[in-house]
Design a protein around this motif. Structure first.
Motif, PDB file in Angstrom:
ATOM      1  N   THR A  30       0.832  -1.204   0.000  1.00 50.21           N
ATOM      2  CA  THR A  30       0.000   0.000   0.000  1.00 50.21           C
ATOM      3  C   THR A  30       0.864   1.251   0.000  1.00 50.21           C
ATOM      4  O   THR A  30       2.076   1.193   0.224  1.00 50.21           O
ATOM      5  N   ASP A  31       0.231   2.404  -0.229  1.00 52.98           N
ATOM      6  CA  ASP A  31       0.957   3.673  -0.248  1.00 52.98           C
ATOM      7  C   ASP A  31       1.705   3.934   1.059  1.00 52.98           C
ATOM      8  O   ASP A  31       2.708   4.642   1.074  1.00 52.98           O
ATOM      9  N   LYS A  32       1.205   3.365   2.153  1.00 53.36           N
ATOM     10  CA  LYS A  32       1.831   3.580   3.462  1.00 53.36           C
ATOM     11  C   LYS A  32       2.915   2.547   3.774  1.00 53.36           C
ATOM     12  O   LYS A  32       3.467   2.541   4.876  1.00 53.36           O
ATOM     13  N   GLY A  33       3.183   1.665   2.833  1.00 57.47           N
ATOM     14  CA  GLY A  33       4.236   0.681   3.048  1.00 57.47           C
ATOM     15  C   GLY A  33       3.778  -0.600   3.691  1.00 57.47           C
ATOM     16  O   GLY A  33       4.600  -1.441   4.079  1.00 57.47           O
ATOM     17  N   GLU A  34       2.478  -0.810   3.785  1.00 54.46           N
ATOM     18  CA  GLU A  34       1.952  -2.052   4.373  1.00 54.46           C
ATOM     19  C   GLU A  34       1.940  -3.148   3.310  1.00 54.46           C
ATOM     20  O   GLU A  34       1.413  -2.976   2.215  1.00 54.46           O
ATOM     21  N   VAL A  35       2.532  -4.294   3.648  1.00 52.19           N
ATOM     22  CA  VAL A  35       2.589  -5.411   2.715  1.00 52.19           C
ATOM     23  C   VAL A  35       1.266  -6.168   2.746  1.00 52.19           C
ATOM     24  O   VAL A  35       0.897  -6.757   3.766  1.00 52.19           O
ATOM     25  N   VAL A  36       0.539  -6.136   1.624  1.00 50.18           N
ATOM     26  CA  VAL A  36      -0.721  -6.869   1.518  1.00 50.18           C
ATOM     27  C   VAL A  36      -0.603  -8.036   0.541  1.00 50.18           C
ATOM     28  O   VAL A  36      -1.432  -8.939   0.531  1.00 50.18           O
ATOM     29  N   GLY A  37       0.419  -8.013  -0.288  1.00 49.79           N
ATOM     30  CA  GLY A  37       0.742  -9.156  -1.124  1.00 49.79           C
ATOM     31  C   GLY A  37       0.001  -9.233  -2.446  1.00 49.79           C
ATOM     32  O   GLY A  37      -1.029  -8.594  -2.657  1.00 49.79           O
ATOM     33  N   VAL A  38       0.577 -10.044  -3.341  1.00 53.42           N
ATOM     34  CA  VAL A  38      -0.048 -10.411  -4.609  1.00 53.42           C
ATOM     35  C   VAL A  38      -0.543 -11.844  -4.458  1.00 53.42           C
ATOM     36  O   VAL A  38       0.155 -12.692  -3.901  1.00 53.42           O
ATOM     37  N   ASP A  39      -1.743 -12.104  -4.920  1.00 54.87           N
ATOM     38  CA  ASP A  39      -2.318 -13.439  -4.767  1.00 54.87           C
ATOM     39  C   ASP A  39      -1.381 -14.508  -5.356  1.00 54.87           C
ATOM     40  O   ASP A  39      -0.961 -14.395  -6.513  1.00 54.87           O
ATOM     41  N   PRO A  40      -1.013 -15.525  -4.579  1.00 56.32           N
ATOM     42  CA  PRO A  40      -0.070 -16.555  -5.055  1.00 56.32           C
ATOM     43  C   PRO A  40      -0.534 -17.264  -6.322  1.00 56.32           C
ATOM     44  O   PRO A  40       0.294 -17.698  -7.123  1.00 56.32           O
ATOM     45  N   LEU A  41      -1.857 -17.387  -6.496  1.00 58.54           N
ATOM     46  CA  LEU A  41      -2.370 -18.063  -7.687  1.00 58.54           C
ATOM     47  C   LEU A  41      -2.283 -17.195  -8.935  1.00 58.54           C
ATOM     48  O   LEU A  41      -2.399 -17.707 -10.049  1.00 58.54           O
ATOM     49  N   HIS A  42      -2.076 -15.886  -8.741  1.00 63.47           N
ATOM     50  CA  HIS A  42      -2.054 -14.964  -9.880  1.00 63.47           C
ATOM     51  C   HIS A  42      -0.672 -14.346 -10.117  1.00 63.47           C
ATOM     52  O   HIS A  42      -0.462 -13.681 -11.145  1.00 63.47           O
ATOM     53  N   ILE A  43       0.274 -14.536  -9.194  1.00 66.61           N
ATOM     54  CA  ILE A  43       1.527 -13.777  -9.258  1.00 66.61           C
ATOM     55  C   ILE A  43       2.325 -14.077 -10.516  1.00 66.61           C
ATOM     56  O   ILE A  43       2.901 -13.173 -11.136  1.00 66.61           O
ATOM     57  N   ASP A  44       2.367 -15.338 -10.950  1.00 68.00           N
ATOM     58  CA  ASP A  44       3.138 -15.668 -12.147  1.00 68.00           C
ATOM     59  C   ASP A  44       2.543 -15.021 -13.394  1.00 68.00           C
ATOM     60  O   ASP A  44       3.279 -14.570 -14.284  1.00 68.00           O
ATOM     61  N   LYS A  45       1.208 -14.962 -13.459  1.00 72.24           N
ATOM     62  CA  LYS A  45       0.564 -14.308 -14.607  1.00 72.24           C
ATOM     63  C   LYS A  45       0.814 -12.803 -14.577  1.00 72.24           C
ATOM     64  O   LYS A  45       1.024 -12.179 -15.620  1.00 72.24           O
ATOM     65  N   VAL A  46       0.796 -12.211 -13.378  1.00 71.34           N
ATOM     66  CA  VAL A  46       1.084 -10.781 -13.247  1.00 71.34           C
ATOM     67  C   VAL A  46       2.488 -10.482 -13.780  1.00 71.34           C
ATOM     68  O   VAL A  46       2.703  -9.519 -14.523  1.00 71.34           O
ATOM     69  N   ILE A  47       3.454 -11.322 -13.414  1.00 72.97           N
ATOM     70  CA  ILE A  47       4.828 -11.120 -13.872  1.00 72.97           C
ATOM     71  C   ILE A  47       4.929 -11.290 -15.384  1.00 72.97           C
ATOM     72  O   ILE A  47       5.578 -10.491 -16.073  1.00 72.97           O
ATOM     73  N   THR A  48       4.273 -12.316 -15.919  1.00 71.75           N
ATOM     74  CA  THR A  48       4.294 -12.549 -17.371  1.00 71.75           C
ATOM     75  C   THR A  48       3.683 -11.374 -18.119  1.00 71.75           C
ATOM     76  O   THR A  48       4.229 -10.908 -19.139  1.00 71.75           O
ATOM     77  N   ASP A  49       2.534 -10.865 -17.642  1.00 77.55           N
ATOM     78  CA  ASP A  49       1.882  -9.711 -18.279  1.00 77.55           C
ATOM     79  C   ASP A  49       2.793  -8.488 -18.243  1.00 77.55           C
ATOM     80  O   ASP A  49       2.872  -7.729 -19.227  1.00 77.55           O
ATOM     81  N   PRO A  60      10.161   0.432 -26.318  1.00 79.32           N
ATOM     82  CA  PRO A  60       9.994  -0.610 -25.301  1.00 79.32           C
ATOM     83  C   PRO A  60      11.192  -0.672 -24.357  1.00 79.32           C
ATOM     84  O   PRO A  60      12.320  -0.341 -24.734  1.00 79.32           O
ATOM     85  N   PHE A  61      10.934  -1.111 -23.153  1.00 74.80           N
ATOM     86  CA  PHE A  61      12.008  -1.284 -22.169  1.00 74.80           C
ATOM     87  C   PHE A  61      11.658  -2.527 -21.352  1.00 74.80           C
ATOM     88  O   PHE A  61      10.836  -2.466 -20.430  1.00 74.80           O
ATOM     89  N   ILE A  62      12.236  -3.660 -21.735  1.00 71.86           N
ATOM     90  CA  ILE A  62      11.874  -4.926 -21.091  1.00 71.86           C
ATOM     91  C   ILE A  62      12.331  -4.927 -19.639  1.00 71.86           C
ATOM     92  O   ILE A  62      13.497  -4.660 -19.338  1.00 71.86           O
ATOM     93  N   VAL A  63      11.427  -5.213 -18.743  1.00 75.72           N
ATOM     94  CA  VAL A  63      11.757  -5.328 -17.317  1.00 75.72           C
ATOM     95  C   VAL A  63      11.772  -6.804 -16.929  1.00 75.72           C
ATOM     96  O   VAL A  63      11.132  -7.639 -17.566  1.00 75.72           O
ATOM     97  N   PHE A  64      12.538  -7.098 -15.886  1.00 75.08           N
ATOM     98  CA  PHE A  64      12.623  -8.467 -15.387  1.00 75.08           C
ATOM     99  C   PHE A  64      12.329  -8.462 -13.889  1.00 75.08           C
ATOM    100  O   PHE A  64      13.235  -8.401 -13.058  1.00 75.08           O
ATOM    101  N   PRO A  65      11.047  -8.463 -13.543  1.00 78.30           N
ATOM    102  CA  PRO A  65      10.648  -8.393 -12.133  1.00 78.30           C
ATOM    103  C   PRO A  65      11.022  -9.655 -11.373  1.00 78.30           C
ATOM    104  O   PRO A  65      11.160 -10.733 -11.961  1.00 78.30           O
ATOM    105  N   ARG A  66      11.149  -9.504 -10.064  1.00 78.17           N
ATOM    106  CA  ARG A  66      11.435 -10.647  -9.200  1.00 78.17           C
ATOM    107  C   ARG A  66      10.419 -10.674  -8.060  1.00 78.17           C
ATOM    108  O   ARG A  66       9.966  -9.624  -7.611  1.00 78.17           O
TER     109      ARG A  66
END
Length: 531
Positions: free
Chosen positions: A51-70, A84-90
């Protein structure tokens, strides 16, 4: 990027170089506004699942790989971000939540998202519509990044054709699914940012970065006649040199030539990282060599020097400074001097990520050369001082001897030796020597009990361990070379080697004239199990 730095970022507030975004099931709609603005300003870090305040709420584990691929696919889509500027998120697990980290360097190009230019301030991302503001952004990039200089008379036929298969092989070995692999050669260069239109002058064509990365030697000499890398060895003849390599070729081949010079003149070290045996020399100097290549100011006539001395390797090259003085690895902010060239080297797998070089060299130098620290000095020239050891095996012998003599445990059967606190002279640089000691002692005891070898004294154990460390440090040595390093007679060394071979610790490979001694896979496996 380490998990420690992720925790550090989470403690900070959002600012010009840091953005938090909630992304529970999908990418935020305004994500590429931030990507674009950071590339156009100072670079930075974006954390998804916070969140904007720095609270970790997470990315849904079932969706995280698709989020990274997108995210990766969209960053390579010119309709989403142009150029284009290809990013490689972790992804990182923070407590019970997964988050995604995106690291962005400052780009030497001006990027748009959905045909709109964004800039960055402490308040966040803002659109730029005014013609004067747009011109200021282009001028800022044009002034600072000479790698983007357009050469309208530089054509595709001026590039070395044999480099393209090499580039594709390097990309494929680093990432078999890399989107550049599906492009033809000209489209690959455009996507990599090596062809551009200068909106200030109206010129378009291949850039200085393209010439440096791919140009034929004679083309590079015409565009940048002062470009060279001067590599020297100054150990015996400190006034002139013992050996010299003069490099004036494209940056892809220059990297390989300079790494070959390193391998020719610097000793390697055996080191276990996790359960893998790695070359400390390669791990350190791939970062050093890549640094002097990708962060040099190529319009400056100051030559790049790489000098191997008795105790240090010192490098110096022209720089477009972003600060002054010695860099603190724990506090510095990475700033690429040639973002397009740096990005290209990242795709080739020759650079890990922005800022990793200083951190990796600092960490691994302690393993390679003891307590002396690497130094990085920012100024009009950028200097590096990397500690090395002129005669690695001599120092190893001294370190093993001190450790064994200090560490003899009273009451241990058959004189089994153990190490105390490792002395500074351990040139393998870490817990490897105590591991070697433990493994050799255990195998010697087993061999004595099984009748494979005769009983051995503590002094003999020490010398056998020294031989194993010498061979680990530099495989392929002959008996006479081991004898000189151990400072023992040939007969003594041959007797110890016979014991080591009986225990399946050493093997001789090659012909009697050109061969030498190597550690066995059995011994390596025992080392890994005891790490």
């Amino acid at each position: 990027m380490t998990i420690d730095r992720i925790y550090k970022l989470l403690k900070e507030k959002e600012g010009i170089r840091l953005e938090f975004k909630v992304a529970r099931l999908a990418l935020p709609e305004n994500l590429f506004d931030s990507v674009c603005s950071m590339l156009n300003r100072e670079g930075g870090d974006i954390l998804l699942g916070v969140t904007d305040k720095g609270e970790v709420v997470g990315v849904d584990p079932l969706h995280i790989d698709k989020v990274i691929t997108d995210l990766v696919n969209l960053s390579n889509n010119p309709q989403k971000i142009n150029p284009p500027f290809i990013v490689f998120p972790r992804k990182y697990l923070i407590g019970d939540h997964w988050i995604i980290h995106i690291q962005l360097p400052v780009s030497s190009q001006v990027h748009k998202t959905l045909q709109t230019i964004y800039d960055r301030s402490n308040e966040g991302d803002f659109k730029i519509n005014d013609a004067q503001q747009i011109a200021e952004v282009f001028n800022r990039k044009r002034t600072h990044y000479t790698e983007n200089t357009v050469y309208p008379a530089l054509y595709f036929e001026h590039f070395k054709p044999e480099l393209f298969p090499k580039i594709r092989n390097l990309i494929r070995s680093n990432n078999a699914n890399h989107p550049w692999l599906a492009l033809d050669d000209t489209r690959l260069l455009e996507t990599a940012g090596l062809w551009r239109r200068d909106f200030h002058s109206g010129e378009e064509g291949y850039t200085q970065a393209a010439a440096l990365l791919l140009g034929k030697d004679e083309v590079i000499r015409q565009i940048l006649p002062h470009y060279k890398i001067d590599a020297l060895v100054r150990i015996d003849d400190t006034n002139r040199y013992d050996d010299r390599l003069y490099i004036q070729t494209n940056l892809i081949d220059a990297y390989e030539q300079l790494m070959g010079f390193v391998e020719k003149h610097l000793p390697d070290k055996f080191y276990l990282q996790a359960d893998q045996r790695i070359s400390l020399r390669t791990a350190i100097f791939r970062e050093v060599v890549a640094n002097i290549i990708v962060h040099r100011e190529y319009t400056n006539a100051h030559p790049c020097t790489f000098v191997i001395g008795k105790d240090n390797v010192e490098t110096e090259n022209a720089n477009n400074p972003h600060g002054q003085g010695i860099i603190d690895p724990n506090r510095f902010t990475p700033f690429p001097k040639n973002p397009v060239i740096a990005k290209f080297f990242i795709e080739l797998g020759r650079v890990d990520e922005l800022g990793s070089g200083v951190l990796n060299v600092t960490r691994l130098s302690k393993q390679y050369a003891g307590r002396r620290k690497a130094k990085f000095i920012e100024g009009n020239t950028f200097k590096m001082v990397i500690p090395v050891l002129a005669n690695a095996s001599d120092g190893i012998i001294e370190g093993v001897s001190e450790g064994l003599n200090e560490g003899v445990s009273d009451g241990v059967n058959k004189g089994v030796t153990m190490f105390k606190e490792p002395p500074v002279a351990y040139l393998t640089g870490n817990a490897n020597i105590p591991i070697v000691t433990e493994v050799v002692n255990r195998l010697l005891d087993d061999g004595v009990n099984d009748g494979e070898v005769d009983g051995v004294t503590i002094a003999t154990r020490m010398e056998i361990i020294q031989i194993m460390v010498i061979v680990l440090d530099k495989e392929g040595l002959k008996t006479i070379e081991i004898s000189k390093k151990l400072q023992k007679s040939m007969a003594t060394v041959e007797r110890h080697i016979k014991r080591a071979k009986a225990l399946n610790l050493l093997k001789f490979q090659g012909s009697p004239k050109s061969g030498g001694y190597y550690v066995t896979e059995y011994f390596e496996n025992r080392l890994i199990k005891n790490d």
